[in-house]
Design a protein around this motif. Structure first.
Motif, PDB file in Angstrom:
ATOM      1  N   LYS B  69     -36.714  48.150  10.840  1.00 28.99           N
ATOM      2  CA  LYS B  69     -37.969  48.278  11.600  1.00 28.99           C
ATOM      3  C   LYS B  69     -38.146  49.701  12.113  1.00 28.99           C
ATOM      4  CE  LYS B  69     -38.631  43.609  13.373  1.00 28.99           C
ATOM      5  NZ  LYS B  69     -38.227  42.738  14.473  1.00 28.99           N
ATOM      6  N   ASP B  72     -39.008  51.951   9.348  1.00 25.93           N
ATOM      7  CA  ASP B  72     -40.419  51.713   9.028  1.00 25.93           C
ATOM      8  C   ASP B  72     -41.320  52.474  10.004  1.00 25.93           C
ATOM      9  OD1 ASP B  72     -42.722  50.647   7.959  1.00 25.93           O
ATOM     10  OD2 ASP B  72     -42.593  48.788   9.120  1.00 25.93           O
ATOM     11  N   ASP B  75     -41.810  55.938   9.351  1.00 25.79           N
ATOM     12  CA  ASP B  75     -42.570  56.187   8.137  1.00 25.79           C
ATOM     13  C   ASP B  75     -41.695  56.744   7.013  1.00 25.79           C
ATOM     14  OD1 ASP B  75     -45.023  55.476   7.359  1.00 25.79           O
ATOM     15  OD2 ASP B  75     -45.980  57.414   7.734  1.00 25.79           O
ATOM     16  N   LEU B  89     -37.307  43.725   3.169  1.00 23.68           N
ATOM     17  CA  LEU B  89     -38.464  44.619   3.325  1.00 23.68           C
ATOM     18  C   LEU B  89     -39.768  43.845   3.251  1.00 23.68           C
ATOM     19  CD1 LEU B  89     -37.503  47.816   1.301  1.00 23.68           C
ATOM     20  CD2 LEU B  89     -37.275  47.373   3.734  1.00 23.68           C
ATOM     21  N   VAL B  94     -43.225  46.010   4.349  1.00 24.25           N
ATOM     22  CA  VAL B  94     -43.144  47.394   3.868  1.00 24.25           C
ATOM     23  C   VAL B  94     -43.719  47.432   2.454  1.00 24.25           C
ATOM     24  CG1 VAL B  94     -41.561  49.204   3.108  1.00 24.25           C
ATOM     25  CG2 VAL B  94     -41.161  48.018   5.266  1.00 24.25           C
ATOM     26  N   ARG B  98     -43.221  52.776  -0.910  1.00 24.80           N
ATOM     27  CA  ARG B  98     -42.291  53.529  -0.056  1.00 24.80           C
ATOM     28  C   ARG B  98     -40.842  53.273  -0.436  1.00 24.80           C
ATOM     29  NH1 ARG B  98     -43.973  51.819   5.707  1.00 24.80           N
ATOM     30  NH2 ARG B  98     -42.074  52.953   6.286  1.00 24.80           N
TER      31      ARG B  98
END
Lengths: 280, 380
Positions: B69, B72, B75, B89, B94, B98
């Motif tokens: 988290k 995430d 970024d 994920l 997500v 990425r």
């Protein structure tokens, strides 16, 4: 999520602004979203791939539905495999004389679409001519003793839950559920970027039908130019119906369409050479 | 493999003592305490040290949802190696773009799972693996992993995976024949290298190979993935990551500007962000030495002692005269020993042993042996 980035291809992707998230669900390996985008209206995505948008769904649904129905000319019984969003059902029910059976694997998809994508089905699921069966499409055609005039396969990407709907076994069972003059049409991807799908489907359908080909529609949010819709039948004349006859049928059906018309129907079977080259 | 002496801290501030005591009163023991601000700080430091590099957190180091988290939120990208990691994920929503899938050996199902998730970058190191990707060639991008052996690395990651430099040109050629695009090279110099010399040498070799290949290749190679190997701080001496990465920055500066550089840090990011609290649950005198039995051991949070060759810095909250002691884990197995020659003051049942720098390859590789309760993961 503020932006949705499609994940179909490594080197390129289309991005949508998410203006309002209506629905998001993750089950097992599946990720489903319905959100609003200012330009496209409601957008449904599955596993990172655009499934349908309110703005351009008519192109896909009209072409996948009216081309086989008007080419056949006397459809009484029609089978939809998949198509949980209800767009195909809505278009089929515009033809008064047709009884529809729709086999969708997941009732939740229908419920979700009725609630969050109501314009797609436009109350079609309430129509008594629609017989909705919750079952695996493969299992249904395998055990089916009924015969249909048209089968419309409105599935997902071949990598994912719709995988089985691209197999030769599935096409073989479909053939057994079709009347002699019947035709099956299927969603078959964007060949400029997914040329393998055209090759595979043509080869697999060719094992079971004397006339296996494609027709095309350009759906803007299925990025990559023309989309192919697979067409297979044992009656080659079905795709050689004259413009006059199609126009007559179109008129009699009193269809109110935004993409489909008899001229585009005939023209859509003309394939660019990069697709033709895959059909040998 | 070199062995490092263990760092031991004796004594602790009253605040720290109270903190560990109250954590155990509240959550029980053993514990893994996760400090997300530390993770963020490490991430920012590495970003500064490698300014034009896209960082993909190596999930395998600690696939814990609270950690992911934070990654995430930062970024950052995610380096995944299995369908199981993708599932976590997915739970976090997500997006696939990425992620990079970096396991060199995959089953067809692994590939399809990754594509469904939206992960389109794959790593290969041989022709058999290349052929597995052929059915998906229109969708994917491939990195070719090259092996650069590193004798000084604690874990040599180039022994099991990576093609030799001599094989690169042929694999790229074969890929082109199959209609597959190899978009770049990747390497792993191994984990916990002491200097960045190996990174630099590998970057230079890859650059030279890519520039030469690009003169002939149909589509240019434009991505270089420099892997991981950024140091963990097990000696508790301040690591100057800016300085460690200076030669890497210099080497990267010699690459064409339009190339994309990836890295897959795991240990550097997460190791310092997790602290392990264990409690002495038994003691005895054996062979003239005090033995202390902890409620966590090498089958649990200290599994990295076996798999990762890590000697974590330990802290006892007391000071006092020390004698050589043994710290053993709670399982029945005699291999379950954290240290058999550690200088400790006399401790009693109920005292804590604190393990620092215990975020990477600790809980990730623990087993369920003896069905002992695993350390509870607490987000601070």
């Amino acid at each position: 999520m503020k932006y949705f980035k499609e994940t179909l291809y490594d080197a390129i992707c289309q991005e949508f602004r998410v203006d309002k998230m209506y629905f998001e669900q993750k089950t097992d390996h599946q990720h489903l979203m319905i959100f609003h985008n200012a330009m496209l209206g409601r957008v449904m995505t599955l596993d990172g791939i655009v499934q349908t948008t309110e703005a351009d769904e008519f192109m896909y649904h009209e072409m996948l539905t009216h081309v086989p129905i008007l080419a056949h000319g006397a459809v009484k019984k029609l089978l939809i495999i998949g198509g949980g969003d209800g767009g195909i059902l809505r278009e089929v029910l515009k033809h008064d004389a047709i009884d529809v059976t729709q086999v969708e694997i997941d009732k939740a998809v229908i419920d979700m679409a009725v609630e969050y994508l109501p314009k797609h089905s436009d109350s079609a699921y309430d129509n008594p001519r629609a017989n909705i069966i919750i079952d695996d499409g493969m299992a249904f055609v395998k055990d089916c003793s009924e015969k249909f005039d048209v089968i419309i396969v409105d599935g997902t990407d071949p990598i994912g839950p719709g995988e089985v709907l691209f197999t030769e076994d599935f096409y073989a069972h479909c053939k057994n559920c079709l009347n002699e003059d019947g035709v099956i049409v299927t969603q078959n991807g964007v060949p400029f970027l997914q040329i393998e799908e055209v090759k595979n489907t043509h080869q697999r359908l060719g094992q079971h039908f004397t006339d296996a080909t494609f027709y095309t529609v350009a759906v803007p949010t299925y990025y990559g130019g023309l989309m192919t819709l697979a067409w297979a039948s044992n009656n080659v004349e079905l795709r050689q119906v004259s413009l006059e006859i199609l126009e007559q049928r179109f008129k009699e059906a009193k269809l109110n369409t935004r993409y489909y018309n008899p001229a585009i129907h005939l023209a859509s079977f003309a394939l660019p050479q990069y697709i033709v080259n895959q059909l040998d | 493999m070199t062995t490092t002496a263990r760092t031991v801290i004796y004594g602790a501030s009253e605040d720290d003592c109270r903190f560990y005591q109250s954590s155990v009163e509240k959550h029980g023991s053993p514990l893994l305490l996760f400090d997300s601000s530390k993770l963020k700080q490490q991430y920012r430091s590495l970003q500064q040290a490698l300014p034009n590099v896209d960082l993909f957190y190596a999930i395998k180091a600690l696939p814990q949802i609270d950690v992911l988290k934070v990654i995430d939120e930062l970024d950052a990208g995610f380096d995944v190696a299995s369908s199981g990691e993708l599932d976590i994920l997915l739970g976090l929503k997500v997006g696939g773009r990425r992620t990079i899938h970096t396991h060199p050996i995959k089953s067809d199902k692994d590939i399809r799972d990754a594509l469904r998730f939206g992960s389109t970058t794959f790593v290969i190191d041989n022709l058999d693996e290349l052929k597995k990707l052929q059915p998906y060639r229109g969708r994917i991008g491939i990195l070719l992993r090259v092996s650069f052996r590193s004798e000084n690395a604690k874990v040599d990651l180039s022994k099991k995976f990576g093609c030799t430099e001599d094989e690169v040109a042929n694999i790229i050629f074969q890929a082109e024949q199959l209609g597959l695009h190899i978009k770049g090279l990747s390497f792993h110099v191994g984990s916990q290298v002491e200097t960045s010399d190996k990174h630099v040498a590998a970057i230079q070799s890859c650059r030279d190979m890519m520039l030469e290949l690009n003169q002939k290749a149909k589509a240019p190679l434009s991505i270089l993935d420099i892997g991981g190997g950024f140091p963990g701080n097990y000696a508790l001496q301040s690591i100057d990551i800016m300085k460690f990465c200076q030669p890497i920055r210099d080497a990267l500066a010699s690459l064409p500007e339009d190339w994309h550089i990836y890295a897959e840090p795991g240990r550097y990011l997460i190791a310092p962000a997790v602290t392990c609290v264990t409690t002495i649950i038994g003691k005895s005198m054996r062979y003239g030495m005090p033995w202390y039995y902890l409620d966590d051991g090498v089958y649990g949070s200290f599994s990295g002692k076996i798999f990762d060759h890590a000697e974590y810095p330990l802290q006892v909250l007391k000071e006092g005269e020390t004698s050589p002691s043994v710290l053993a884990g709670p399982t029945c197995d005699s291999i379950d020993i954290i240290d058999e020659q550690i200088e400790l003051p006399e401790l009693k049942i109920g005292d804590f042993i604190i393990g620092h720098q215990m975020g990477a390859y600790t809980a990730a590789t623990r087993t369920r042996f003896n069905l002992l309760k695993e350390a509870k993961f607490i987000v601070l």
